[in-house]
Design an enzyme around this catalytic site. Structure first.
Site, PDB file in Angstrom:
ATOM      1  N   GLU A 177      10.333  -4.049-103.811  1.00  0.00           N
ATOM      2  CA  GLU A 177       9.414  -2.710-103.914  1.00  0.00           C
ATOM      3  C   GLU A 177       9.989  -1.660-103.286  1.00  0.00           C
ATOM      4  OE1 GLU A 177       5.782  -3.840-101.700  1.00  0.00           O
ATOM      5  OE2 GLU A 177       5.193  -1.835-101.879  1.00  0.00           O
ATOM      6  N   LYS A 219       8.507  -3.600-108.059  1.00  0.00           N
ATOM      7  CA  LYS A 219       7.125  -3.033-107.696  1.00  0.00           C
ATOM      8  C   LYS A 219       7.411  -1.922-107.274  1.00  0.00           C
ATOM      9  CE  LYS A 219       3.411  -3.908-104.389  1.00  0.00           C
ATOM     10  NZ  LYS A 219       2.583  -4.794-103.758  1.00  0.00           N
TER      11      LYS A 219
HETATM   12  P1  13P Z   1      -0.955  -0.657-102.001  1.00  0.00           P
HETATM   13  O1  13P Z   1      -1.370  -1.010-103.231  1.00  0.00           O
HETATM   14  O2  13P Z   1      -2.302  -0.533-101.011  1.00  0.00           O
HETATM   15  O3  13P Z   1      -0.090   0.394-101.645  1.00  0.00           O
HETATM   16  O4  13P Z   1      -0.219  -1.814-101.372  1.00  0.00           O
HETATM   17  C1  13P Z   1       0.699  -2.689-102.013  1.00  0.00           C
HETATM   18  C2  13P Z   1       1.696  -3.116-101.278  1.00  0.00           C
HETATM   19  O5  13P Z   1       1.892  -4.351-101.471  1.00  0.00           O
HETATM   20  C3  13P Z   1       2.316  -2.529 -99.984  1.00  0.00           C
HETATM   21  O6  13P Z   1       3.549  -3.094 -99.747  1.00  0.00           O
END
Ligand code: 13P
Length: 341
Positions: A177, A219
């Site tokens: 991510e 992600k």
């Molecule tokens: P949000 O969808 O609230 O941005 O959170 C996703 C997430 O896992 C952030 O690390």
């Protein structure tokens, strides 16, 4: 490496138009959201909130996996069933957040580096033994004057790649991510440029560390104008820019892209994911899915407010958002769905 197991898990995480529920807020983040709504910031409040979510009837119809925080993976429901078992019994794959947070990057004011590599192998082995089958690590990139710097992008990309390789060694699918934040007044074009560069460097580092692309999930953020940008964009323009950026940077071997919501409203996150799938679904090498936190949970949190008698209504809101995003994955979401709660 348990390659076949990783490939099977990654495929299952994005199968059948389902998506991932991110419910892995750390104490400070969860407490901040509770405080805003006047909910007590206690272990018990966090436990009952998370019990409300994981016991939502029918959750598995739209949700393939749920990301937990270390506190939650060790907690039980009030009748004594481990939260992780509730998920497994419902056919939802449990995952775990393993970074220990984004800290100031030395020598680079305003930029962050995510920490948590020390002792990570041992923690991953324990989580696997507890039943987790995937993990998540979030890196944060800020758009501003002359940032993100190469130093921040490269340091975060290398860290993500080392985390991903460690996960795959023990059989956990890494969710990688790299989040380019929506904060600020930058344009969508600036977000495009930064996201493109970040993803190029991340995939280069994943390659160098030998990460199996078929056994990971990306992600990312959507390509969006900053929250304070005077020029906001249509859902279609955002869908076009986002898909163009990913076609340039994400190898076809990656099974799925599961977006974070990043501060978009729940409805906008669904509408934009839907626009991408309407316009491109049949032409893409990877699944375009969701791994939303706030965009799945916030409406339910605002109903729940820590009250036992609101659990059922809050669960309906979780179920509804999950269904909306399940529809968005097929390109079948429309704003009319928002009224049939
Ligand atoms: P949000 O969808 O609230 O941005 O959170 C996703 C997430 O896992 C952030 O690390």
């Amino acid at each position: 490496m348990k390659s076949q197991e990783l490939i099977n898990t990654a495929k299952a995480m994005v199968a059948k138009h389902k998506g991932i529920l991110a419910m892995d807020e750390s104490f400070p983040t969860c407490n901040k959201r509770f405080a805003k709504l006047g909910i007590p910031q206690t272990v018990e409040a966090r436990r009952s909130y998370r019990e409300m979510i994981v016991t939502t009837p029918g959750l598995k119809e739209s949700i393939s996996g749920a990301i937990l925080f270390d506190e939650t993976i060790r907690q039980k429901t009030k009748v004594g069933i481990p939260m992780i078992k509730v998920l497994i019994d419902a056919g939802i794959i449990p995952g775990i957040k393993v970074d220990t947070g984004a800290k100031e990057l030395a020598g680079h004011p305003g930029e962050k580096i995510s920490e948590g590599l020390d002792g990570l192998r041992e923690r991953l082995i324990e989580y696997y033994q507890m039943g987790a089958r995937f993990a998540k690590w979030r890196a944060v990139l800020v758009i501003g004057e002359n940032i993100p710097s190469k130093a921040s992008t490269i340091a975060n990309a290398l860290t993500l790649a080392r985390y991903a390789a460690l996960c795959q060694e023990v059989g956990l699918v890494p969710i990688v991510e790299p989040e380019v934040l929506m904060d600020g007044s930058h344009t969508m074009e600036q977000c495009f440029e930064v996201t493109e560069e970040v993803l190029c460097i991340v995939f280069n580092q994943l390659y160098i560390q030998g990460v199996l692309l078929e056994g990971m999930i990306l992600k990312p953020n959507m390509v969006l104008p900053g929250l304070l940008c005077p020029k906001q964009e249509t859902d279609d323009a955002i869908a076009d820019a986002t898909v163009k950026c990913f076609l340039r940077t994400v190898p076809a071997a990656v099974p799925g892209i599961t977006f974070l919501s990043g501060g978009q409203s729940a409805e906008l996150a669904s509408a934009r994911l839907n626009a991408m799938n309407v316009r491109f679904k049949s032409k893409l090498p990877w699944e375009l899915s969701f791994s939303f936190g706030r965009a799945l949970q916030q409406p339910a949190l605002e109903i729940w407010l820590g009250k036992e008698d609101k659990v059922s209504d809050a669960q309906k809101a979780v179920y509804h958002r999950a269904k909306c995003n399940f529809a968005a994955r097929r390109g079948e979401y429309n704003s009319g769905m928002e009224t049939d709660l």
